[in-house]
Design a protein around this motif. Structure first.
Motif, PDB file in Angstrom:
ATOM      1  N   GLU A 144     117.417  45.652  50.932  1.00  0.00           N
ATOM      2  CA  GLU A 144     118.414  44.849  50.235  1.00  0.00           C
ATOM      3  C   GLU A 144     119.778  45.507  50.408  1.00  0.00           C
ATOM      4  OE1 GLU A 144     115.822  42.963  46.519  1.00  0.00           O
ATOM      5  OE2 GLU A 144     117.390  44.453  46.131  1.00  0.00           O
ATOM      6  N   LEU A 145     120.812  44.682  50.493  1.00  0.00           N
ATOM      7  CA  LEU A 145     122.189  45.170  50.557  1.00  0.00           C
ATOM      8  C   LEU A 145     122.947  44.623  49.358  1.00  0.00           C
ATOM      9  CD1 LEU A 145     124.423  46.636  52.226  1.00  0.00           C
ATOM     10  CD2 LEU A 145     124.936  44.397  53.241  1.00  0.00           C
ATOM     11  N   HIS A 146     123.513  45.522  48.564  1.00  0.00           N
ATOM     12  CA  HIS A 146     124.254  45.148  47.357  1.00  0.00           C
ATOM     13  C   HIS A 146     125.725  45.525  47.531  1.00  0.00           C
ATOM     14  CE1 HIS A 146     120.702  44.317  44.698  1.00  0.00           C
ATOM     15  NE2 HIS A 146     120.126  44.997  45.684  1.00  0.00           N
ATOM     16  N   VAL A 147     126.618  44.606  47.178  1.00  0.00           N
ATOM     17  CA  VAL A 147     128.059  44.803  47.357  1.00  0.00           C
ATOM     18  C   VAL A 147     128.765  44.452  46.049  1.00  0.00           C
ATOM     19  CG1 VAL A 147     130.076  44.261  48.779  1.00  0.00           C
ATOM     20  CG2 VAL A 147     127.771  44.069  49.760  1.00  0.00           C
ATOM     21  N   SER A 148     129.720  45.298  45.661  1.00  0.00           N
ATOM     22  CA  SER A 148     130.510  45.017  44.455  1.00  0.00           C
ATOM     23  C   SER A 148     131.864  45.693  44.565  1.00  0.00           C
ATOM     24  CB  SER A 148     129.773  45.493  43.191  1.00  0.00           C
ATOM     25  OG  SER A 148     129.537  46.881  43.254  1.00  0.00           O
ATOM     26  N   LEU A 150     135.344  47.821  43.518  1.00  0.00           N
ATOM     27  CA  LEU A 150     135.607  49.076  42.830  1.00  0.00           C
ATOM     28  C   LEU A 150     136.874  49.039  41.989  1.00  0.00           C
ATOM     29  CD1 LEU A 150     134.638  52.006  45.223  1.00  0.00           C
ATOM     30  CD2 LEU A 150     134.009  51.769  42.827  1.00  0.00           C
ATOM     31  N   GLY A 151     137.522  47.900  41.927  1.00  0.00           N
ATOM     32  CA  GLY A 151     138.691  47.801  41.061  1.00  0.00           C
ATOM     33  C   GLY A 151     139.958  47.410  41.757  1.00  0.00           C
ATOM     34  N   THR A 152     140.013  47.537  43.089  1.00  0.00           N
ATOM     35  CA  THR A 152     141.165  47.086  43.847  1.00  0.00           C
ATOM     36  C   THR A 152     140.705  46.053  44.861  1.00  0.00           C
ATOM     37  OG1 THR A 152     140.983  48.739  45.611  1.00  0.00           O
ATOM     38  CG2 THR A 152     142.208  49.376  43.631  1.00  0.00           C
ATOM     39  N   SER A 153     141.635  45.306  45.409  1.00  0.00           N
ATOM     40  CA  SER A 153     141.275  44.208  46.304  1.00  0.00           C
ATOM     41  C   SER A 153     140.632  44.694  47.597  1.00  0.00           C
ATOM     42  CB  SER A 153     142.516  43.385  46.642  1.00  0.00           C
ATOM     43  OG  SER A 153     143.507  44.203  47.254  1.00  0.00           O
ATOM     44  N   SER A 154     140.849  45.960  47.959  1.00  0.00           N
ATOM     45  CA  SER A 154     140.322  46.457  49.235  1.00  0.00           C
ATOM     46  C   SER A 154     139.191  47.471  49.092  1.00  0.00           C
ATOM     47  CB  SER A 154     141.458  47.084  50.057  1.00  0.00           C
ATOM     48  OG  SER A 154     142.012  48.189  49.359  1.00  0.00           O
ATOM     49  N   SER A 155     138.848  47.845  47.886  1.00  0.00           N
ATOM     50  CA  SER A 155     137.830  48.877  47.676  1.00  0.00           C
ATOM     51  C   SER A 155     136.507  48.246  47.254  1.00  0.00           C
ATOM     52  CB  SER A 155     138.289  49.881  46.613  1.00  0.00           C
ATOM     53  OG  SER A 155     139.424  50.580  47.064  1.00  0.00           O
ATOM     54  N   TRP A 156     135.467  48.549  48.006  1.00  0.00           N
ATOM     55  CA  TRP A 156     134.144  47.971  47.758  1.00  0.00           C
ATOM     56  C   TRP A 156     133.094  49.055  47.856  1.00  0.00           C
ATOM     57  CZ3 TRP A 156     133.730  42.788  46.550  1.00  0.00           C
ATOM     58  CH2 TRP A 156     134.882  42.026  46.763  1.00  0.00           C
ATOM     59  N   GLN A 157     131.993  48.850  47.145  1.00  0.00           N
ATOM     60  CA  GLN A 157     130.855  49.763  47.251  1.00  0.00           C
ATOM     61  C   GLN A 157     129.659  49.003  47.810  1.00  0.00           C
ATOM     62  OE1 GLN A 157     130.791  51.487  43.428  1.00  0.00           O
ATOM     63  NE2 GLN A 157     130.527  49.584  42.315  1.00  0.00           N
ATOM     64  N   PHE A 158     128.968  49.657  48.725  1.00  0.00           N
ATOM     65  CA  PHE A 158     127.816  49.076  49.417  1.00  0.00           C
ATOM     66  C   PHE A 158     126.597  49.933  49.113  1.00  0.00           C
ATOM     67  CE2 PHE A 158     131.480  47.588  51.640  1.00  0.00           C
ATOM     68  CZ  PHE A 158     131.152  46.346  52.166  1.00  0.00           C
ATOM     69  N   SER A 159     125.514  49.289  48.731  1.00  0.00           N
ATOM     70  CA  SER A 159     124.274  50.015  48.420  1.00  0.00           C
ATOM     71  C   SER A 159     123.123  49.437  49.231  1.00  0.00           C
ATOM     72  CB  SER A 159     123.929  49.904  46.934  1.00  0.00           C
ATOM     73  OG  SER A 159     124.927  50.481  46.125  1.00  0.00           O
ATOM     74  N   LEU A 160     122.376  50.329  49.877  1.00  0.00           N
ATOM     75  CA  LEU A 160     121.109  49.962  50.500  1.00  0.00           C
ATOM     76  C   LEU A 160     119.986  50.332  49.538  1.00  0.00           C
ATOM     77  CD1 LEU A 160     121.329  51.143  54.234  1.00  0.00           C
ATOM     78  CD2 LEU A 160     121.133  48.796  53.419  1.00  0.00           C
ATOM     79  N   GLY A 171     117.726  58.406  57.409  1.00  0.00           N
ATOM     80  CA  GLY A 171     117.705  57.088  58.016  1.00  0.00           C
ATOM     81  C   GLY A 171     118.587  56.090  57.290  1.00  0.00           C
ATOM     82  N   THR A 172     118.695  56.222  55.960  1.00  0.00           N
ATOM     83  CA  THR A 172     119.545  55.282  55.225  1.00  0.00           C
ATOM     84  C   THR A 172     120.998  55.422  55.653  1.00  0.00           C
ATOM     85  OG1 THR A 172     119.778  56.892  53.407  1.00  0.00           O
ATOM     86  CG2 THR A 172     118.078  55.207  53.162  1.00  0.00           C
ATOM     87  N   PHE A 173     121.454  56.659  55.881  1.00  0.00           N
ATOM     88  CA  PHE A 173     122.835  56.859  56.317  1.00  0.00           C
ATOM     89  C   PHE A 173     123.042  56.320  57.731  1.00  0.00           C
ATOM     90  CE2 PHE A 173     122.586  59.966  52.879  1.00  0.00           C
ATOM     91  CZ  PHE A 173     123.785  59.734  52.228  1.00  0.00           C
ATOM     92  N   ALA A 174     122.034  56.507  58.595  1.00  0.00           N
ATOM     93  CA  ALA A 174     122.141  55.983  59.956  1.00  0.00           C
ATOM     94  C   ALA A 174     122.201  54.460  59.946  1.00  0.00           C
ATOM     95  CB  ALA A 174     120.951  56.465  60.791  1.00  0.00           C
ATOM     96  N   LEU A 175     121.402  53.826  59.099  1.00  0.00           N
ATOM     97  CA  LEU A 175     121.459  52.363  58.986  1.00  0.00           C
ATOM     98  C   LEU A 175     122.797  51.905  58.436  1.00  0.00           C
ATOM     99  CD1 LEU A 175     117.954  51.250  57.639  1.00  0.00           C
ATOM    100  CD2 LEU A 175     118.888  50.955  59.934  1.00  0.00           C
ATOM    101  N   LEU A 176     123.300  52.610  57.427  1.00  0.00           N
ATOM    102  CA  LEU A 176     124.579  52.227  56.841  1.00  0.00           C
ATOM    103  C   LEU A 176     125.699  52.360  57.877  1.00  0.00           C
ATOM    104  CD1 LEU A 176     125.562  51.224  54.099  1.00  0.00           C
ATOM    105  CD2 LEU A 176     126.202  53.574  53.557  1.00  0.00           C
ATOM    106  N   GLU A 177     125.635  53.400  58.703  1.00  0.00           N
ATOM    107  CA  GLU A 177     126.630  53.559  59.758  1.00  0.00           C
ATOM    108  C   GLU A 177     126.587  52.376  60.716  1.00  0.00           C
ATOM    109  OE1 GLU A 177     127.834  57.318  62.170  1.00  0.00           O
ATOM    110  OE2 GLU A 177     126.141  56.419  63.229  1.00  0.00           O
ATOM    111  N   LEU A 178     125.389  51.970  61.134  1.00  0.00           N
ATOM    112  CA  LEU A 178     125.261  50.828  62.027  1.00  0.00           C
ATOM    113  C   LEU A 178     125.794  49.554  61.371  1.00  0.00           C
ATOM    114  CD1 LEU A 178     121.752  51.380  63.646  1.00  0.00           C
ATOM    115  CD2 LEU A 178     123.919  51.144  64.865  1.00  0.00           C
ATOM    116  N   PHE A 179     125.483  49.368  60.092  1.00  0.00           N
ATOM    117  CA  PHE A 179     125.980  48.181  59.400  1.00  0.00           C
ATOM    118  C   PHE A 179     127.501  48.160  59.390  1.00  0.00           C
ATOM    119  CE2 PHE A 179     127.765  46.492  55.474  1.00  0.00           C
ATOM    120  CZ  PHE A 179     127.460  45.139  55.644  1.00  0.00           C
ATOM    121  N   PHE A 180     128.118  49.302  59.095  1.00  0.00           N
ATOM    122  CA  PHE A 180     129.584  49.343  59.072  1.00  0.00           C
ATOM    123  C   PHE A 180     130.166  49.068  60.459  1.00  0.00           C
ATOM    124  CE2 PHE A 180     129.489  52.209  55.127  1.00  0.00           C
ATOM    125  CZ  PHE A 180     129.755  51.133  54.287  1.00  0.00           C
ATOM    126  N   GLU A 181     129.477  49.496  61.509  1.00  0.00           N
ATOM    127  CA  GLU A 181     129.950  49.184  62.855  1.00  0.00           C
ATOM    128  C   GLU A 181     129.928  47.676  63.098  1.00  0.00           C
ATOM    129  OE1 GLU A 181     128.120  51.368  66.017  1.00  0.00           O
ATOM    130  OE2 GLU A 181     128.125  53.234  64.874  1.00  0.00           O
TER     131      GLU A 181
END
Length: 481
Positions: A144-148, A150-160, A171-181
């Motif tokens: 699951e990917l959760h997004v919310s 952080l208080g400003t229009s450009s700041s977001w938090q992503f959770s796997l 592996g979670t960090f490697a997946l997150l890196e690929l997702f950001f790419e």
């Protein structure tokens, strides 16, 4: 011992668009724990990022598109875990090839979540860690990917959020890196349109279990269990291990329904971090070895003091065990073998991809002598006294941790043997064993030295990626430390 059949542990087609394989080793054990311990082996990783997106609505579309691109590249994130009939007592991973854009969209709808509430990164992480879990016995996608915001229009938090049978810490960090790419390429309008993806070709990147990858890379078949002759009575006598009495703190019965855990973030300044690195380097020790020693002392002191608060009887029970035991048990020390795997199984970026979970878990036993010199029971006050002794810490306890690690075989052969044993006993594992109070240590390591979240295509985002990241092993760390 009998051989493993390749059909069981290689993804194979059962219907026109369905591929399955059985879970193996840690995959099987963590599936069992996940079912009977309220999702206890669910992993949660959270990162904060600053992005340029015109609106929240557009960002949601961009995230869904990047998530679908990640699925095509690493299809294992779209597997489900299924429990096989009770007489089998095993679990399998199932992947269904999308037959249309609608199928892919339906999967994205079920696995991406936007929450408009504004909370701190750590608070959001704790919410997901405590509340977002599921049983391995129920049909549910394994990522699951959760997004919310952080208080400003450009700041977001992503959770796997993923179960341990389908991912490990690094592996979670490697997946997150690929997702950001992929997200970066979508935002910059240079990503492959999802309408052009050829679904079905991704099944070649559905990998085998980590422990079997070495054999698959060499022969295309799973490794047979080694057939070793039974030792003679003389060999058994000569190899008999010395008697060890680990300090086991008895579990305490808690009335009522207790949920959630206690999360704590310890953040060091750059100066303090540099000092810690320098001290470790000076003594020729790693951060993991030193932190393991500190965790041992902290858990020892806390266990004695908490026992004292519960009364004389409990304090005597715990302190007597401390005084009469020979060794301190760190029950689970998790290590990754991904970087060692041959044949392209060492990276999600290869044409074969990598097994999602390539972690192994090993116990460490530390002699109690150094610990007893640094933490001492105070029976009259039912508490514990901490002795500050740098020589005893570095040359005693930290050396003991290092020696314990040096005695561990971390080869791929040992990895397979350990996982084979874990697989053989997974269905019989009693989850109540996890009620015992003892540390669980999983060291992710320095992300920059691991070259995670530092890839060239992340250069623009990297300047804004914040170093506030957490990895949490759901309730295991909370309930067992």
């Amino acid at each position: 011992m009998e051989s493993i059949t390749g059909e069981d542990f290689i993804f194979h087609k059962t219907n026109d668009n369905v591929y399955v394989r059985k879970c193996y080793g840690m995959e099987a054990l963590t599936s069992h724990i996940q079912e009977f311990r309220e999702g206890q082996t669910i992993l949660t990783i959270t990162a904060a990022v600053s992005l340029d997106s015109p609106s929240r609505e557009l960002l949601e579309l961009q995230v869904r598109e990047a998530w679908q691109l990640l699925r095509h590249f690493v299809p294992g994130i779209a597997c489900q875990t299924l429990k096989l009939p009770p007489l089998d007592g095993q679990y399998e991973l199932r992947y269904i090839v999308p037959q249309s854009l609608g199928d892919v969209g339906a999967w994205a709808d079920q696995t991406t979540f936007f929450d408009d509430s504004v909370v701190s990164l750590h608070e959001k992480h704790e919410q997901l860690k405590n509340d977002r879990w599921w049983s391995s016995a129920e049909p549910h996608y394994n990522a699951e990917l959760h997004v919310s915001p952080l208080g400003t229009s450009s700041s977001w938090q992503f959770s796997l959020v993923m179960p341990h049978n389908s991912i490990d810490g690094r592996g979670t960090f490697a997946l997150l890196e690929l997702f950001f790419e992929f997200l970066t390429s979508v935002i910059e309008k240079r990503a492959q349109p999802t309408s052009e993806i050829k679904w079905g070709e991704e099944v070649s990147r559905l990998p085998p279990p980590g422990p079997l990858a070495t054999s698959f890379a060499k022969t295309g078949l799973p490794l047979e269990f080694p057939k070793t002759p039974a030792p003679t009575s003389a060999e058994v006598e000569n190899q008999a291990a010395p008697v060890m009495v680990p300090w086991i703190i008895p579990a305490v019965s808690i009335r009522g329904n207790v949920q959630g855990g206690i999360g704590c973030v310890v953040k060091f300044s750059p100066e303090a971090t540099a000092n810690i690195h320098a001290a470790c380097k000076k003594h020729g020790r790693t951060i993991t070895q030193v932190v393991s020693a500190l965790v041992t002392l902290a858990n020892t002191e806390a266990s004695l003091k908490l026992a004292g608060q519960m009364g004389e009887e409990r304090y005597k029970e715990v302190s007597d065990g401390f005084s009469h035991s020979t060794h301190y048990l760190i029950a689970m020390n998790t290590i990754s073998h991904r970087h060692k795997l041959p044949g392209g199984y060492d990276s999600f970026r290869s044409s074969k991809s990598s097994p999602l979970c390539v972690a192994d878990s090993l116990p460490l036993l530390l002699p109690m002598e150094a610990i007893r010199k640094l933490v001492k029971p105070e029976a009259t006050k039912r508490t514990a006294l901490r002795e500050v002794n740098h020589d005893q810490f570095w040359n005693g306890l930290v050396n003991d941790v290092a020696a314990a690690w040096e005695a561990v075989d971390v080869s791929l052969t040992a990895y397979f043997a350990n996982q084979a044993g874990m697989h053989a006993t997974a269905s019989a594992f009693d989850p109540r064993t996890l009620d015992i109070v003892c540390p669980v240590i999983s060291s992710i390591g320095d992300l920059s030295r691991l070259n995670l979240l530092t890839h060239t295509s992340l250069r623009r985002l990297r300047k804004q990626l914040r170093s506030r990241m957490w990895l949490s092993l759901s309730a295991i760390a909370d309930r067992c430390t």
